[in-house]
Structures are given as structure tokens and as C-alpha cells.
Design a protein around this motif. Structure first.
Motif, PDB file in Angstrom:
ATOM      1  N   THR A 143     -14.150 -39.776 -16.645  1.00 23.66           N
ATOM      2  CA  THR A 143     -14.044 -39.226 -15.152  1.00 23.66           C
ATOM      3  C   THR A 143     -12.681 -39.274 -14.157  1.00 23.66           C
ATOM      4  N   SER A 144     -11.834 -39.739 -15.191  1.00 22.86           N
ATOM      5  CA  SER A 144     -10.345 -39.527 -14.560  1.00 22.86           C
ATOM      6  C   SER A 144      -9.637 -38.856 -15.325  1.00 22.86           C
ATOM      7  N   PRO A 145      -8.497 -38.111 -14.765  1.00 26.33           N
ATOM      8  CA  PRO A 145      -7.605 -37.447 -15.989  1.00 26.33           C
ATOM      9  C   PRO A 145      -6.906 -38.256 -16.983  1.00 26.33           C
ATOM     10  N   ILE A 146      -7.276 -37.592 -18.106  1.00 31.02           N
ATOM     11  CA  ILE A 146      -6.787 -37.991 -19.399  1.00 31.02           C
ATOM     12  C   ILE A 146      -5.515 -38.162 -19.767  1.00 31.02           C
ATOM     13  N   THR A 147      -4.697 -39.075 -20.164  1.00 32.27           N
ATOM     14  CA  THR A 147      -3.216 -39.009 -20.426  1.00 32.27           C
ATOM     15  C   THR A 147      -3.197 -39.425 -21.921  1.00 32.27           C
ATOM     16  N   THR A 148      -4.123 -40.245 -22.562  1.00 34.01           N
ATOM     17  CA  THR A 148      -3.809 -40.428 -23.779  1.00 34.01           C
ATOM     18  C   THR A 148      -5.055 -40.769 -24.339  1.00 34.01           C
ATOM     19  N   VAL A 167      -3.508 -35.211 -34.244  1.00 33.25           N
ATOM     20  CA  VAL A 167      -2.534 -34.663 -33.107  1.00 33.25           C
ATOM     21  C   VAL A 167      -3.056 -35.415 -31.781  1.00 33.25           C
ATOM     22  N   VAL A 168      -2.579 -36.563 -31.314  1.00 35.83           N
ATOM     23  CA  VAL A 168      -2.955 -36.933 -30.231  1.00 35.83           C
ATOM     24  C   VAL A 168      -2.313 -36.688 -29.023  1.00 35.83           C
ATOM     25  N   TRP A 169      -1.328 -35.874 -29.101  1.00 34.79           N
ATOM     26  CA  TRP A 169      -0.294 -35.652 -27.906  1.00 34.79           C
ATOM     27  C   TRP A 169      -1.302 -34.690 -26.858  1.00 34.79           C
ATOM     28  N   ILE A 170      -1.341 -35.317 -25.739  1.00 36.86           N
ATOM     29  CA  ILE A 170      -2.006 -34.553 -24.374  1.00 36.86           C
ATOM     30  C   ILE A 170      -1.292 -33.822 -23.482  1.00 36.86           C
ATOM     31  N   ALA A 171      -1.698 -32.572 -23.163  1.00 39.42           N
ATOM     32  CA  ALA A 171      -0.756 -31.817 -22.059  1.00 39.42           C
ATOM     33  C   ALA A 171      -1.936 -31.379 -21.402  1.00 39.42           C
ATOM     34  N   ASN A 172      -1.672 -31.836 -19.912  1.00 34.07           N
ATOM     35  CA  ASN A 172      -2.785 -30.887 -19.020  1.00 34.07           C
ATOM     36  C   ASN A 172      -2.608 -29.540 -18.912  1.00 34.07           C
ATOM     37  N   GLY A 173      -3.746 -28.669 -19.049  1.00 39.76           N
ATOM     38  CA  GLY A 173      -3.212 -27.379 -19.127  1.00 39.76           C
ATOM     39  C   GLY A 173      -3.459 -26.758 -20.502  1.00 39.76           C
ATOM     40  N   GLU A 174      -3.107 -27.618 -21.463  1.00 36.19           N
ATOM     41  CA  GLU A 174      -3.114 -27.196 -22.760  1.00 36.19           C
ATOM     42  C   GLU A 174      -4.431 -27.631 -23.609  1.00 36.19           C
ATOM     43  N   ASN A 175      -4.440 -28.943 -23.781  1.00 34.65           N
ATOM     44  CA  ASN A 175      -5.622 -29.443 -24.370  1.00 34.65           C
ATOM     45  C   ASN A 175      -6.376 -30.505 -23.479  1.00 34.65           C
ATOM     46  N   MET A 176      -6.399 -30.385 -22.167  1.00 32.31           N
ATOM     47  CA  MET A 176      -7.005 -31.248 -21.340  1.00 32.31           C
ATOM     48  C   MET A 176      -7.368 -30.371 -20.229  1.00 32.31           C
TER      49      MET A 176
END
Length: 336
Positions: free
Chosen positions: A216-221, A276-285
Motif C-alpha cells: 500500500t506504499s511505493p515499493i523500493t525493494t 532479478v530483484v532490481w526495482i525501477a518505478n515505471g519499469e517494473n513497479m
């Protein structure tokens, strides 16, 4: 008769018959020469001491076995030149056994590393010829880490990895490598939409497996703090590792919105068995406003158990905070 001349001494390591700079891997040998003015035969006698103390069992021996030597020891030998009439002269020489430096070496696992996935950099292949390595110090893209092996997550591009190893006598060796990673293979065109109370996700990707995470909050990791992340200051939010809510081999996924609020979803790929645990907003979030789902969600307490998802999710967040794997930094003083 006259005394033999004072012996000339050559003291050092025995390298296949030639005398060189000593170390604790080679026998310590002495060569002596002396002339007798009366041209009598000269016999030599040897007496050894270690760190100022006589070592009687080595009396008369021309060498000290390597097994008796350690870095940092001070050895001295007194050589007596004796003629048949009992006339003698002597000379002494001493030497400190130097420390041989360690040799730094590391390898990555998996090999080659997968950009955006967790990788282990392992320095157990480093060695010290005459002792042991006691400290491993890494600098990865300017971040200092300690330990024989470190777990890191690195994105695409050039990464500078420096490893310094220090042995038990303070000797050190440093190697620096530039490691080039390709692009992070992640999903693209990730979109989320709401249909009634159902959230639909779709994306483009070439992976055989995808993991879906929700918050319920932005995912950074999705792995919590890695060793490359700065530890949050007091009062700052700690990035929580997210619980996966789904696994699929398709490029679409849907669920009933568990709570009527803005929901955030992350989709990760799996390459060669490594996530692949890399998180990028707009790509895979991506986020979706699910407040409109309230009208579609059954709010009768005796009916659907969907409302229970809220305290459970809150509980998972609390548990996640306690279970985050923050790499412990061993603070060790560096050797001189």
C-alpha cells in the motif's frame, strides 16, 4: 701459531643451494669462510639464538629448518673458526625473518553475475603463504564492506570492485577490478487497471517466471536493505522487503483488490534460476487507484474474509521490519 682469520659469514634463506633473502618457508642457512695464516685446516662451529635466547639443539648445525621459523623472529648465529691447535676466532650475524604479504583474489557467484540479481563476491580464494588472512575489506562503487564474502545487488554498467586483504602480521595486498554488467533484464510496459474490484496487471517480458509483489506504499525493494544501501537514519522509513502475492509464467495476472486504497505492484523476472530483484518505478513497479473498489467489495463482516487482509498485511510489514537482513559491518582496525 696464529689464530684463524675472523670468519666471513653469509646468513640467509637456502634457495636450492644459493643464499637469498630469508623467509619462513625456506631453511635458514649460514655459509662461513676463513683463512688460517699457518695454512692449517679450519673447522667451523655454529651456535644459534632466537629472539636473544640460545637454542641448544641447533648447536653445530649449519641451518635452521623452516619449520622452526616464523615471521618477525630475530635469529642470530655465532660462527667459530677453529684450527687443530685450539686457536679460534668468531663472528656473529643476525637477521629478522620477514613477513610475506598475502595475495588477494575473489570470484563472483553466480558467474557471470546477473545484473539486478543478488550476487555473492567471495574472497576465500585469497591466500597467505606464511600465516593467515585476518581482514577482508571491500570497496564496491565507493561503498566500504567487510567480510570474507559480501552479498550485493548491482545494476547494469561498470562497477569498480576493490579488495584489500590483511594478514596476521599486518601485510596487505589490494586488487581492483572493473566489472561490466549488461542491462538489467526486467519487464517493460507494465500497466495496472481496475475492473470493478479486480486489479489486472499486464506486461511485456521474456522470462519463464515472474513474481508479483503488492504493497500500500511505493515499493523500493523486494529484498530489504542490501549491503550496498545506506542504513536509514533514525526516524527515516526503513525499506521493507515485500511478500510475494503471486507467481506466474504468463504476462498477465489479476486479483481482487484486498483494500480500497492506492495499491502498488512490482513484477520481477527470474533469469537462470536467479530472481532479478532490481526495482525501477515505471519499469517494473506500478500503482493503481483502487479506492473505487470499495463499492464492489463485500463489507459484511460475516461475509467475505477480504477485510482480514488488512491486519494481515500490516502484520507482514511489522514482521518484515524485524526480519530485514541488514548486513552486519564488522569493524576491524586495518593493519599497518
Amino acid at each position: 701459531g696464529s689464530h684463524p682469520d675472523t670468519p666471513e659469514i653469509n646468513l640467509g634463506g637456502d634457495f636450492s643451494g644459493s643464499i637469498g633473502v630469508p623467509d619462513s618457508l625456506h631453511d635458514l642457512a649460514v655459509e662461513a669462510s676463513s683463512e688460517d695464516p699457518d695454512e692449517e685446516i679450519v673447522l667451523f662451529d655454529y651456535r644459534w639464538s632466537r629472539n636473544g635466547f640460545h637454542v641448544p639443539d641447533l648447536d653445530g648445525l649449519q641451518l635452521v629448518p623452516a619449520s622452526r621459523l616464523e615471521p618477525g623472529q630475530l635469529w642470530s648465529v655465532t660462527v667459530s673458526a677453529n684450527d687443530p691447535w685450539g686457536l679460534s676466532s668468531s663472528a656473529s650475524q643476525n637477521v629478522t625473518i620477514p613477513n610475506l604479504p598475502p595475495v588477494a583474489f575473489w570470484a563472483a557467484s553466480p558467474q557471470p553475475p546477473i545484473p539486478g540479481a543478488m550476487a555473492s563476491f567471495d574472497a576465500s580464494g585469497s591466500s597467505d603463504p606464511d600465516g593467515e588472512i585476518v581482514t577482508w575489506f571491500w570497496t564496491i562503487d565507493g561503498v566500504g564492506l567487510a567480510g570474507q564474502s559480501v552479498d550485493v545487488m548491482l545494476a547494469g554498467g561498470v562497477h569498480t570492485v576493490s579488495l584489500t586483504v590483511i594478514d596476521d602480521m599486518g601485510g596487505s595486498d589490494t586488487i581492483e577490478n572493473d566489472v561490466i554488467f549488461g542491462s538489467v533484464i526486467t519487464v517493460s510496459s507494465l500497466s495496472a487497471s481496475l475492473d470493478g474490484s479486480t486489479v489486472h496487471l499486464s506486461w511485456t517480458g521474456s522470462s519463464s517466471e515472474y513474481n508479483i509483489y503488492r504493497s500500500t506504499s511505493p515499493i523500493t525493494t523486494v529484498v530489504g536493505l542490501t549491503s550496498m544501501d545506506a542504513t536509514p537514519a533514525w526516524g527515516e522509513p526503513t525499506p521493507l522487503d515485500m511478500e510475494p502475492v503471486g507467481v506466474t509464467s504468463d504476462t498477465t495476472w489479476s486479483e481482487t483488490a484486498p483494500v480500497a486504497t492506492t495499491l502498488y505492484y512490482a513484477v520481477t523476472t527470474v533469469i537462470d534460476g536467479h530472481e532479478v530483484v532490481w526495482i525501477a518505478n515505471g519499469e517494473n513497479m506500478v500503482s493503481v487507484n483502487a479506492t473505487a473498489a470499495a463499492d464492489s467489495i463485500d463489507t459484511d463482516p460475516t461475509g467475505s474474509p477480504k477485510l482480514l487482509a488488512i491486519p494481515v498485511a500490516a502484520l507482514l510489514l511489522l514482521l518484515g521490519a524485524a526480519a530485514i537482513g541488514i548486513t552486519l559491518f564488522e569493524s576491524r582496525r586495518r593493519g599497518a
